[in-house]
Design a protein around this motif. Structure first.
Motif, short mmCIF file in Angstrom:
data_model
loop_
_atom_site.label_atom_id
_atom_site.label_comp_id
_atom_site.label_asym_id
_atom_site.label_seq_id
_atom_site.Cartn_x
_atom_site.Cartn_y
_atom_site.Cartn_z
N GLU A 1 31.11 27.60 68.50
CA GLU A 1 30.37 26.54 69.20
C GLU A 1 31.10 25.19 69.08
N HIS A 2 31.58 24.89 67.87
CA HIS A 2 32.33 23.64 67.67
C HIS A 2 33.59 23.62 68.52
N LEU A 3 34.30 24.74 68.46
CA LEU A 3 35.56 24.82 69.21
C LEU A 3 35.28 24.66 70.70
N ARG A 4 34.17 25.25 71.13
CA ARG A 4 33.79 25.17 72.54
C ARG A 4 33.67 23.72 72.99
N TRP A 5 32.92 22.91 72.25
CA TRP A 5 32.72 21.50 72.65
C TRP A 5 34.00 20.69 72.46
N HIS A 6 34.77 21.07 71.45
CA HIS A 6 36.05 20.43 71.21
C HIS A 6 36.96 20.59 72.44
N ILE A 7 37.01 21.82 72.93
CA ILE A 7 37.87 22.10 74.11
C ILE A 7 37.34 21.39 75.34
N ILE A 8 36.04 21.41 75.53
CA ILE A 8 35.48 20.70 76.70
C ILE A 8 35.81 19.22 76.62
N ALA A 9 35.63 18.64 75.42
CA ALA A 9 35.89 17.20 75.26
C ALA A 9 37.35 16.87 75.56
N GLU B 1 27.22 18.35 85.17
CA GLU B 1 27.67 18.30 86.57
C GLU B 1 29.01 17.61 86.70
N ASN B 2 29.30 16.72 85.72
CA ASN B 2 30.55 15.97 85.83
C ASN B 2 31.74 16.67 85.18
N VAL B 3 31.45 17.77 84.49
CA VAL B 3 32.56 18.49 83.86
C VAL B 3 33.30 19.27 84.94
N LYS B 4 34.62 19.15 84.92
CA LYS B 4 35.40 19.91 85.90
C LYS B 4 35.68 21.29 85.32
N TRP B 5 34.76 22.20 85.57
CA TRP B 5 34.83 23.53 84.94
C TRP B 5 36.04 24.32 85.39
N LEU B 6 36.55 23.99 86.57
CA LEU B 6 37.69 24.77 87.06
C LEU B 6 39.03 24.06 86.85
N SER B 7 39.01 22.99 86.03
CA SER B 7 40.30 22.32 85.82
C SER B 7 41.15 23.14 84.86
N SER B 8 42.48 23.09 85.10
CA SER B 8 43.40 23.86 84.27
C SER B 8 43.46 23.24 82.88
N ILE B 9 43.47 24.09 81.83
CA ILE B 9 43.49 23.54 80.47
C ILE B 9 44.89 23.58 79.89
N TYR B 10 45.84 24.03 80.73
CA TYR B 10 47.19 24.26 80.22
C TYR B 10 47.78 23.04 79.51
N GLN B 11 47.60 21.87 80.12
CA GLN B 11 48.26 20.68 79.57
C GLN B 11 47.62 20.18 78.27
N TYR B 12 46.41 20.66 77.93
CA TYR B 12 45.76 20.19 76.70
C TYR B 12 45.82 21.22 75.58
N ASN C 1 45.48 29.59 78.73
CA ASN C 1 45.75 30.02 80.08
C ASN C 1 44.51 29.77 80.92
N GLY C 2 44.67 29.59 82.19
CA GLY C 2 43.51 29.57 83.07
C GLY C 2 42.74 28.28 83.08
N VAL C 3 41.44 28.39 83.41
CA VAL C 3 40.63 27.20 83.63
C VAL C 3 39.59 27.05 82.52
N LEU C 4 39.01 25.87 82.44
CA LEU C 4 38.10 25.53 81.35
C LEU C 4 36.96 26.54 81.20
N VAL C 5 36.31 26.88 82.33
CA VAL C 5 35.12 27.71 82.23
C VAL C 5 35.45 29.10 81.66
N ALA C 6 36.69 29.58 81.94
CA ALA C 6 37.09 30.89 81.43
C ALA C 6 37.24 30.84 79.91
N VAL C 7 37.88 29.77 79.41
CA VAL C 7 38.08 29.63 77.97
C VAL C 7 36.73 29.52 77.26
N VAL C 8 35.86 28.70 77.84
CA VAL C 8 34.54 28.50 77.25
C VAL C 8 33.76 29.82 77.24
#
Lengths: 114, 425
Positions: free
Chosen positions: B281-289, B305-316, B379-386
């Motif tokens: 759960e902590h890691l989840r919010w950490h990654i979203i943040a 609604e403002n979270v870009k769930w489909l943004s690529s997380i590769y750069q972070y 790899n992939g997008v935020l919502v997949a990692v979460v």
């Protein structure tokens, strides 16, 4: 008169060396001087001389000076510093070339000469 | 010695013009030269007309034109060489880029290196050389400005495309900069020039509008955001897993509270489950943040609604793939292994555990096999990692409930068989 190929290959050397000797000259003067010096054996055509003079000027080997003569203008060409160096180089190279040609043409495996 | 009159000089000048000697510097030389030849002939007694005809004859029929041609040819020889070299560089760099793109499309190896070489070649050799050639040819400030602007826009655009293809950060920013510069500076400059020159003013307006539309379309295509319906669909899917996670968390706590007699091993597993679930759960919010560039304190207040769930997380990804960061996937892996060992103590077989929590390398389309952490969290997008994290929580809880129920059943059975024994199994 010598063949065109021979004159073509040496024209630059002739012009640079002549200017090194005489200081400033204009185009017609160069053609006449060469004719005079070589007893008419080498004739520089206008069609070859002027393109060369303009090219040498563009390359910074020659500088020009214009003198109005009534309705026409006479353009005198002089060697720049680079031009003088290039003249020396060209002449040295040509003498070396003559030496080499001498060996080649008179050598054992060359053509019989004289 | 004869000296020509102004009128005679004019006549010779006209002859040169008529014979096509347009280059002023050369005409000046030829005029003096021809004058000298004519004067020379007149000295030996020829009249002017004849002296001129004879002198002109010495040049040959096309002599003047040829002399001019030869002069211009020699004067532009350097420029021609430069142009040839520029073209060769252009062809090599473009071929490399094309080959790279082709390999990329076919998902073959070496695509990246070829693309970098090709686009690098375009940026560092071809474009500067082309600019030099164009500046040499262009006359007037306007042409210089247009050429410099054009080359600069292309340069930034190529860099942006490279970043985009390689999934490097700031690609969209660069793309926006280059296309904005193209739209706001280059196109107006071209328009002003063509509008002034063009006979058909309407044509130049049409041309500029067409280019403008093209640029906007290009921008739209290259920076396209995923559609809202895809994004919403993914979010709803994640939300349903989330509610399952919450349900199973609550059930686990309820079950632990209701059990009168707890076996120490079951207790250990309960602790491990709680730990794993909390860490996930902590890691989840950490990654979203991190991926939304919001501070960790603010993240729980962020409007979903403002979270870009489909943004690529590769750069972070470095910020949670790295062992040294506060919450990271290696730690998560440790917690999972801990959970497995506790479950193993309850008699679950290893094969079964691997089935519940597979941590082997993963086959990813068009890539070499990836380590478990990499495949799931870099790899992939935020919502997949979460969702991957939520699934881990959910599995731990549900499997715990299953094991606890089994354990409870065993205890009850043991009590029936041997009511005096208080030992757990």
């Amino acid at each position: 008169m010598y063949s065109n190929e021979l004159i073509k290959g040496t024209l630059r050397t002739i012009v640079l060396n002549l200017l090194a000797d005489q200081g400033k000259m204009y185009g017609y003067e160069i053609t006449q001087k060469v004719k005079e010096l070589t007893d008419g054996k080498i004739v520089i055509t206008e069609g070859a001389l002027y393109p060369l003079l303009h090219k040498l000027e563009a390359d910074g080997l020659l500088s020009t000076e214009t003198v109005p003569m009534g309705k026409r203008v006479r353009k005198y060409y002089t060697l720049t510093q680079d031009g003088s160096a290039s003249a020396r180089e060209k002449v040295a190279e040509f003498f070396d070339f003559m030496k080499t040609m001498n060996t080649v043409l008179r050598g054992d495996h060359g053509l019989a000469f004289e | 010695m004869v000296l020509l009159s102004s009128k005679q000089i004019d006549a010779i000048h006209d002859l040169l013009v008529a014979r096509g000697v347009a280059y002023d510097a050369l005409r000046m030389d030829l005029l003096d030269h021809l004058c000298c030849m004519v004067e020379h002939r007149m000295d030996s007694g020829d009249p002017f007309e004849r002296a001129l005809t004879e002198s002109a004859k010495e040049f040959g029929p096309q002599g003047f034109e040829k002399t001019q041609e030869e002069t211009l040819y020699l004067l532009t020889s350097k420029h021609r060489k430069m142009k040839t070299i520029t073209s060769i560089f252009g062809i090599i760099a473009s071929s490399l880029t094309l080959a790279g793109l082709l390999l990329k499309i076919l998902h073959l190896p070496f695509a990246g290196i070829l693309l970098i070489l090709g686009i690098g070649g375009l940026i560092f050799t071809f474009l500067p050389m082309m600019l030099a050639v164009r500046l040499h040819e262009s006359q007037g400030n306007q042409a210089v400005i247009i050429n410099v602007l054009g080359v600069l826009c292309t340069l930034v655009f190529l860099v942006a495309i490279t970043f985009k293809i390689m999934y490097w950060p700031y690609a969209n920013l660069l793309l926006t900069v280059s296309l904005s510069a193209l739209t706001l500076l280059f196109i107006p400059a071209i328009f002003l020039r063509s509008y002034k020159k063009a006979e058909n003013k309407l044509m130049s307006v049409t041309y500029v509008l067409a280019v403008f539309t093209g640029v906007l379309l290009l921008y739209k295509v290259t920076t396209a955001e995923p559609s809202l319906s895809v994004s919403n669909g993914m979010l709803v899917m994640n939300q349903s897993i989330r509610s399952e996670v919450e349900n199973s968390n609550a059930e686990r706590e309820e079950l632990m509270a209701s059990m009168q007699e707890q076996s120490p091993r079951l207790n250990d597993l309960a602790l491990a489950t709680e730990e794993l679930s909390a860490y996930s759960e902590h890691l989840r919010w950490h990654i979203i943040a991190l991926s939304q560039e919001v501070s960790a304190d603010d993240i729980k207040n962020i409007d979903l609604e403002n979270v870009k769930w489909l943004s690529s997380i590769y750069q972070y990804q470095d910020r949670w793939m790295d062992d040294s960061s506060e919450f990271n996937v290696h730690e998560l892996g440790e917690k999972m292994r801990n959970w497995k060992s506790k479950a193993s103590a309850l008699g679950v077989e290893d094969a079964q555990l691997d089935n519940w929590f597979p941590m082997d390398s993963v086959v990813v389309p068009h890539r070499p096999k990836m380590a478990w952490e990499k495949a799931h969290f870099s790899n992939g997008v935020l919502v997949a990692v979460v969702t991957n994290l939520d699934k881990i929580s959910l599995t731990a809880n549900q499997r715990f409930l299953q094991l606890a129920t089994r354990e409870q059943g065993r205890q009850q059975l043991a009590q029936v068989i041997n009511p005096t024994s208080q030992a757990s199994r």
